[in-house]
Design a protein around this motif. Structure first.
Motif, PDB file in Angstrom:
ATOM      1  N   ILE A 145       0.861  -1.183   0.000  1.00 25.41           N
ATOM      2  CA  ILE A 145       0.000   0.000   0.000  1.00 25.41           C
ATOM      3  C   ILE A 145       0.895   1.230   0.000  1.00 25.41           C
ATOM      4  CG2 ILE A 145      -1.940   1.161   1.108  1.00 25.41           C
ATOM      5  CD1 ILE A 145      -2.444  -1.424   2.692  1.00 25.41           C
ATOM      6  N   VAL A 146       0.635   2.137  -0.938  1.00 24.91           N
ATOM      7  CA  VAL A 146       1.466   3.330  -1.054  1.00 24.91           C
ATOM      8  C   VAL A 146       0.603   4.584  -1.085  1.00 24.91           C
ATOM      9  CG1 VAL A 146       1.582   3.070  -3.581  1.00 24.91           C
ATOM     10  CG2 VAL A 146       3.291   4.463  -2.405  1.00 24.91           C
ATOM     11  N   CYS A 147       1.042   5.607  -0.338  1.00 23.98           N
ATOM     12  CA  CYS A 147       0.342   6.886  -0.319  1.00 23.98           C
ATOM     13  C   CYS A 147       0.644   7.673  -1.589  1.00 23.98           C
ATOM     14  CB  CYS A 147       0.794   7.716   0.881  1.00 23.98           C
ATOM     15  SG  CYS A 147       0.337   7.067   2.492  1.00 23.98           S
ATOM     16  N   LEU A 148      -0.389   8.187  -2.225  1.00 25.92           N
ATOM     17  CA  LEU A 148      -0.236   9.051  -3.400  1.00 25.92           C
ATOM     18  C   LEU A 148      -0.609  10.472  -2.969  1.00 25.92           C
ATOM     19  CD1 LEU A 148      -1.926   6.719  -6.049  1.00 25.92           C
ATOM     20  CD2 LEU A 148       0.497   6.839  -5.401  1.00 25.92           C
ATOM     21  N   GLY A 149       0.396  11.235  -2.555  1.00 23.47           N
ATOM     22  CA  GLY A 149       0.151  12.521  -1.917  1.00 23.47           C
ATOM     23  C   GLY A 149      -0.639  13.496  -2.757  1.00 23.47           C
ATOM     24  N   ASP A 150      -0.332  13.600  -4.042  1.00 26.29           N
ATOM     25  CA  ASP A 150      -1.011  14.582  -4.884  1.00 26.29           C
ATOM     26  C   ASP A 150      -2.332  14.083  -5.457  1.00 26.29           C
ATOM     27  OD1 ASP A 150       1.017  16.314  -4.376  1.00 26.29           O
ATOM     28  OD2 ASP A 150       1.965  16.182  -6.348  1.00 26.29           O
ATOM     29  N   ASP A 151      -2.666  12.831  -5.225  1.00 19.55           N
ATOM     30  CA  ASP A 151      -3.932  12.269  -5.710  1.00 19.55           C
ATOM     31  C   ASP A 151      -4.969  12.113  -4.602  1.00 19.55           C
ATOM     32  OD1 ASP A 151      -2.870  12.076  -8.244  1.00 19.55           O
ATOM     33  OD2 ASP A 151      -2.339   9.966  -8.068  1.00 19.55           O
TER      34      ASP A 151
END
Length: 326
Positions: A72-78
């Motif tokens: 699981i990865v955070c997509l900061g700008d999305d």
């Protein structure tokens, strides 16, 4: 002649199986590349990038689920989380997580996600299976660090601009304590027994060790490196060794990992890695630690026993976080 053919065939099959087993045993290192919008997958044996995954905009915090099936990865700008199948490397779905997710964690059962939403000063609590938001917990300004206790009962979130570590009850969603630490806390990590929480302060140049029951600060670890200006020593990530006797602290602009004795909080050594290490991850057998170095676009492979850097592996641009599939 038939006997020779049988032996040859047996040998071929044995070699094939040995090769297949060897490949299956290799760990996969997942590295989030903040500027490339990708996750690099590095084979732990060959130390080569075997896959580059397009995930979304500004990937940073990255974890593996307790069952080792999903990354699981955070997509900061999305404002989303990307879910990657840990074996096929395919993005299987995306979850709406609130504005600017930076770091996240998951409870020991693999059911509940805790996400730091930097723009909204919130911890978003989510059901991993459905993606539904269970609760939003207001905390300090610019949340980032997110630690879950080994038993799952407490979450610790750090707020950079408020310079606090917030202890949250995972049953009531109430904030139990707000602990003032040094400036710009970036990361929190529980010890294996759950008795203490270590919190890094990037601008303060220190690590606060907090009692998880009394919320008292037990010790503050400081760093001093000959030839390096104090303002360049900027602690971010923390990784404990498997036996819990040492902690590796990423020192950011100092381009080093500090190695701390957890019994007395003394600094044992400083390991030179790439430029601006953000976070680290430990190999499944505990023999190797990997450092993501943001300004040199690589990861450094460090031998835990000798504290020697062994190799630099190029990945994407601005590598930020790492996690490992055994």
């Amino acid at each position: 002649m038939n006997t020779i053919r049988k032996i040859s065939l047996f040998g071929f099959v044995a070699l094939f199986l040995a090769t297949a087993i060897g490949e299956a045993c290799a760990a996969a290192i997942f590295v989030s590349n903040e500027k490339d919008d990708t996750v690099s997958v590095v084979d732990s044996e060959s130390l080569k990038v075997i896959k580059t995954i397009q995930v979304g905009h500004r990937p940073r915090g990255i974890i593996i689920t307790p069952d080792h099936k999903n990354i699981i990865v955070c997509l900061g700008d999305d404002g989303q989380l990307a879910i990657i199948d840990a074996n096929t490397f395919a993005v299987t779905r995306k979850l709406d997580s609130g504005s600017d997710p930076e770091l996240l964690n998951i409870d020991p059962t693999g059911k509940i996600l805790y996400v730091a939403n930097e723009d909204d000063s919130l911890v978003t609590i989510m059901d991993f299976k459905t993606g539904n938001t269970i609760q939003e917990v207001p905390i300090g300004v610019e949340p980032e660090g997110m630690a879950v206790s080994p038993g799952g009962g407490i979450v610790v979130a750090t707020s950079e601009s408020t310079s606090m570590a917030h202890f949250i009850d995972t049953k009531t969603y109430k904030v139990l304590a707000n602990i003032l630490v040094d400036s710009r806390p970036r990361y929190a990590e529980f010890t294996a027994d759950g008795s203490k929480v270590w919190v890094t302060s990037e601008v303060g140049g220190s690590v606060s060790v907090i009692d998880a029951k009394t919320y008292k600060i037990l010790n503050v670890v400081h760093f001093s490196i000959p030839g390096v200006r104090p303002e360049l020593i900027s602690p971010v990530g923390i990784t404990f060794t498997k036996d819990g006797k040492r902690a590796f602290i990423s020192l950011g602009k100092a381009n080093r990992l500090a190695v701390v004795d957890t019994s007395n909080y003394n600094v044992i050594d400083y390991v030179l890695v790439g430029q601006r290490p953000w976070h680290t991850a430990l190999s499944p057998d505990g023999s190797t630690i990997y450092s993501a170095n943001g300004e040199t676009n690589d990861i450094t492979v460090v031998d835990v026993a000798s504290l020697r850097p062994l190799k630099s592996v190029p990945v994407g641009r601005l590598p930020w976080g790492l996690t490992i599939r055994p």
